[in-house]
Design a protein around this motif. Sequence first.
Motif, PDB file in Angstrom:
ATOM      1  N   LYS A  43       0.833  -1.201   0.000  1.00 60.72           N
ATOM      2  CA  LYS A  43       0.000   0.000   0.000  1.00 60.72           C
ATOM      3  C   LYS A  43       0.874   1.260   0.000  1.00 60.72           C
ATOM      4  O   LYS A  43       1.750   1.402   0.875  1.00 60.72           O
ATOM      5  N   VAL A  44       0.594   2.148  -0.952  1.00 54.71           N
ATOM      6  CA  VAL A  44       1.416   3.352  -1.105  1.00 54.71           C
ATOM      7  C   VAL A  44       0.515   4.585  -1.105  1.00 54.71           C
ATOM      8  O   VAL A  44      -0.555   4.575  -1.717  1.00 54.71           O
ATOM      9  N   GLY A  45       0.973   5.637  -0.422  1.00 55.71           N
ATOM     10  CA  GLY A  45       0.236   6.902  -0.441  1.00 55.71           C
ATOM     11  C   GLY A  45       0.886   7.850  -1.435  1.00 55.71           C
ATOM     12  O   GLY A  45       2.068   7.721  -1.767  1.00 55.71           O
ATOM     13  N   ILE A  46       0.100   8.817  -1.922  1.00 52.64           N
ATOM     14  CA  ILE A  46       0.645   9.791  -2.876  1.00 52.64           C
ATOM     15  C   ILE A  46      -0.003  11.151  -2.620  1.00 52.64           C
ATOM     16  O   ILE A  46      -1.196  11.220  -2.297  1.00 52.64           O
ATOM     17  N   LEU A  47       0.783  12.213  -2.734  1.00 55.40           N
ATOM     18  CA  LEU A  47       0.222  13.559  -2.570  1.00 55.40           C
ATOM     19  C   LEU A  47       0.936  14.543  -3.483  1.00 55.40           C
ATOM     20  O   LEU A  47       2.076  14.318  -3.900  1.00 55.40           O
ATOM     21  N   THR A  48       0.232  15.630  -3.813  1.00 54.47           N
ATOM     22  CA  THR A  48       0.807  16.715  -4.616  1.00 54.47           C
ATOM     23  C   THR A  48       0.766  17.987  -3.758  1.00 54.47           C
ATOM     24  O   THR A  48      -0.290  18.341  -3.238  1.00 54.47           O
ATOM     25  N   GLY A  49       1.913  18.644  -3.603  1.00 53.16           N
ATOM     26  CA  GLY A  49       1.958  19.830  -2.732  1.00 53.16           C
ATOM     27  C   GLY A  49       2.534  21.049  -3.423  1.00 53.16           C
ATOM     28  O   GLY A  49       3.181  20.942  -4.466  1.00 53.16           O
ATOM     29  N   GLY A  50       2.288  22.227  -2.832  1.00 49.99           N
ATOM     30  CA  GLY A  50       2.802  23.484  -3.383  1.00 49.99           C
ATOM     31  C   GLY A  50       1.973  23.963  -4.559  1.00 49.99           C
ATOM     32  O   GLY A  50       0.845  23.497  -4.765  1.00 49.99           O
ATOM     33  N   GLY A  51       2.541  24.863  -5.356  1.00 50.59           N
ATOM     34  CA  GLY A  51       1.808  25.382  -6.512  1.00 50.59           C
ATOM     35  C   GLY A  51       1.501  24.272  -7.501  1.00 50.59           C
ATOM     36  O   GLY A  51       2.312  23.371  -7.683  1.00 50.59           O
ATOM     37  N   ASP A  52       0.331  24.307  -8.122  1.00 51.61           N
ATOM     38  CA  ASP A  52       0.021  23.255  -9.102  1.00 51.61           C
ATOM     39  C   ASP A  52       0.921  23.451 -10.323  1.00 51.61           C
ATOM     40  O   ASP A  52       1.640  24.441 -10.432  1.00 51.61           O
ATOM     41  N   CYS A  53       0.884  22.486 -11.223  1.00 52.26           N
ATOM     42  CA  CYS A  53       1.881  22.478 -12.284  1.00 52.26           C
ATOM     43  C   CYS A  53       1.452  21.485 -13.366  1.00 52.26           C
ATOM     44  O   CYS A  53       1.002  20.377 -13.032  1.00 52.26           O
ATOM     45  N   PRO A  54       1.567  21.835 -14.648  1.00 47.97           N
ATOM     46  CA  PRO A  54       1.168  20.877 -15.677  1.00 47.97           C
ATOM     47  C   PRO A  54       2.042  19.621 -15.617  1.00 47.97           C
ATOM     48  O   PRO A  54       3.274  19.723 -15.569  1.00 47.97           O
ATOM     49  N   GLY A  55       1.405  18.468 -15.595  1.00 47.52           N
ATOM     50  CA  GLY A  55       2.150  17.202 -15.525  1.00 47.52           C
ATOM     51  C   GLY A  55       1.915  16.443 -14.226  1.00 47.52           C
ATOM     52  O   GLY A  55       2.262  15.261 -14.113  1.00 47.52           O
ATOM     53  N   LEU A  56       1.286  17.091 -13.230  1.00 46.61           N
ATOM     54  CA  LEU A  56       1.040  16.397 -11.947  1.00 46.61           C
ATOM     55  C   LEU A  56       0.185  15.153 -12.170  1.00 46.61           C
ATOM     56  O   LEU A  56       0.456  14.079 -11.605  1.00 46.61           O
ATOM     57  N   ASN A  57      -0.853  15.297 -13.002  1.00 40.59           N
ATOM     58  CA  ASN A  57      -1.744  14.149 -13.230  1.00 40.59           C
ATOM     59  C   ASN A  57      -1.041  13.028 -13.998  1.00 40.59           C
ATOM     60  O   ASN A  57      -1.343  11.854 -13.800  1.00 40.59           O
ATOM     61  N   ALA A  58      -0.099  13.415 -14.844  1.00 42.95           N
ATOM     62  CA  ALA A  58       0.662  12.394 -15.591  1.00 42.95           C
ATOM     63  C   ALA A  58       1.489  11.549 -14.629  1.00 42.95           C
ATOM     64  O   ALA A  58       1.625  10.330 -14.815  1.00 42.95           O
ATOM     65  N   VAL A  59       2.037  12.180 -13.584  1.00 43.10           N
ATOM     66  CA  VAL A  59       2.814  11.428 -12.584  1.00 43.10           C
ATOM     67  C   VAL A  59       1.882  10.481 -11.823  1.00 43.10           C
ATOM     68  O   VAL A  59       2.187   9.288 -11.656  1.00 43.10           O
ATOM     69  N   ILE A  60       0.744  11.032 -11.373  1.00 43.86           N
ATOM     70  CA  ILE A  60      -0.209  10.213 -10.590  1.00 43.86           C
ATOM     71  C   ILE A  60      -0.628   8.996 -11.421  1.00 43.86           C
ATOM     72  O   ILE A  60      -0.640   7.862 -10.930  1.00 43.86           O
ATOM     73  N   ARG A  61      -0.953   9.240 -12.685  1.00 45.76           N
ATOM     74  CA  ARG A  61      -1.386   8.153 -13.579  1.00 45.76           C
ATOM     75  C   ARG A  61      -0.303   7.079 -13.715  1.00 45.76           C
ATOM     76  O   ARG A  61      -0.585   5.872 -13.630  1.00 45.76           O
ATOM     77  N   ALA A  62       0.945   7.529 -13.893  1.00 44.41           N
ATOM     78  CA  ALA A  62       2.044   6.567 -14.073  1.00 44.41           C
ATOM     79  C   ALA A  62       2.216   5.711 -12.816  1.00 44.41           C
ATOM     80  O   ALA A  62       2.379   4.485 -12.901  1.00 44.41           O
ATOM     81  N   VAL A  63       2.163   6.364 -11.646  1.00 44.32           N
ATOM     82  CA  VAL A  63       2.328   5.633 -10.379  1.00 44.32           C
ATOM     83  C   VAL A  63       1.223   4.591 -10.230  1.00 44.32           C
ATOM     84  O   VAL A  63       1.482   3.416  -9.945  1.00 44.32           O
TER      85      VAL A  63
END
Length: 344
Positions: A3-23
């Motif tokens: 089981k792995v947790g994931i979070l995005t912090g700070g200013g948003d940025c194009p590509g965040l969803n691409a990372v989440i999807r890959a993980v």
Amino acid sequence: MKKVGILTGGGDCPGLNAVIRAVVRLAAQKDVEVIGFQNGWKGIIDGDIVKLDLFSVSGILPKGGTILGTSRTNPYKNPGDVQKLIATYKKLGLDALIAIGGEDTLGVANKLHNDKLGINVVGCPKTIDNDLSGTDFTFGFDTAVNIATEAIDRLHTTAESHNRIMVVEVMGRHAGWIAVYSGIASGADVILIPEVPIDLNEVCDIVKKRHARGKGFSIIVVAEGAEFKAGQVVTKEQILDSFGHVRLGGIGEILAAELEKRTGYESRVTVLGHIQRGGTPSAFDRVIATRFGVKAMELVLDKKFGRMACLNGTEVNDVPLQVAVGSLKTVDMKLYDIAKLFFV
Ligand code: F6P
């Protein structure tokens, strides 16, 4: 690894969803469950979670922003928040946590790792500012540069038609990477960055020389964090976020007014602001974000904690989080020297 947790912090940025999807996609193939935390570190403090599966990440690759939401919450700011964060991590039975962020978010990740609190953390380098050390590029930067370049191209034609000085303020809190790349790409006449104090006399001389040889307009790109010689950071408001950063914005306005006063040429300002952070990621950012996401998941599977995915040349590697957040990656002065060759 279960089981792995994931979070995005700070200013948003194009590509965040691409990372989440890959993980999530890689995790699914390894039978690892992924729990998303809403709104950065705030989500793990508050236990605000969302289960992520193949269905939830379907179609998010080209989407800007982050499906998890983000915040500038710093768990080390409020007493008790780190304990709450640890409690959520334990209660959920997480084996690791992937933090996607810039200097502040990864600074927290690094501190959690160094404090040996039992949180197995790995990082992914996000920021349009491209100022994280240990990686040649962060994802989001390329998109921001493309947006700024297109905007400056458009301002070029209107500047030329009206014989005006156009000041374009771009983002870049401590480092002028966006200003330098978009300025070179769009043929700006002067590029001003936080790394080099602004010499107003020099800028006026360049503009006047251009006019003297028949160029009735000039394009000045200025990074929001640039400062005048022997001056302070120019800010509109003195609001601090939870990492102690002032809200920037305002240097462009002051610069345009000063240039008009000192040269007598009509000057206008355009502040690109959050437009640089919004919308769909460029193909380059989609690719490196995907590669960073895969690397982050591999680091988790290999139990290589306290590390961040990075890009060295064309290769995706990993570095200690300490390297990434230890010092800021400011503009390469050899690149700035090239930009300066065109300040004529
Ligand atoms: O760090 C990325 C960045 O876009 C900076 O360039 C800018 O100063 C800051 O975020 C703006 O933050 P906010 O969206 O919180 O105003």
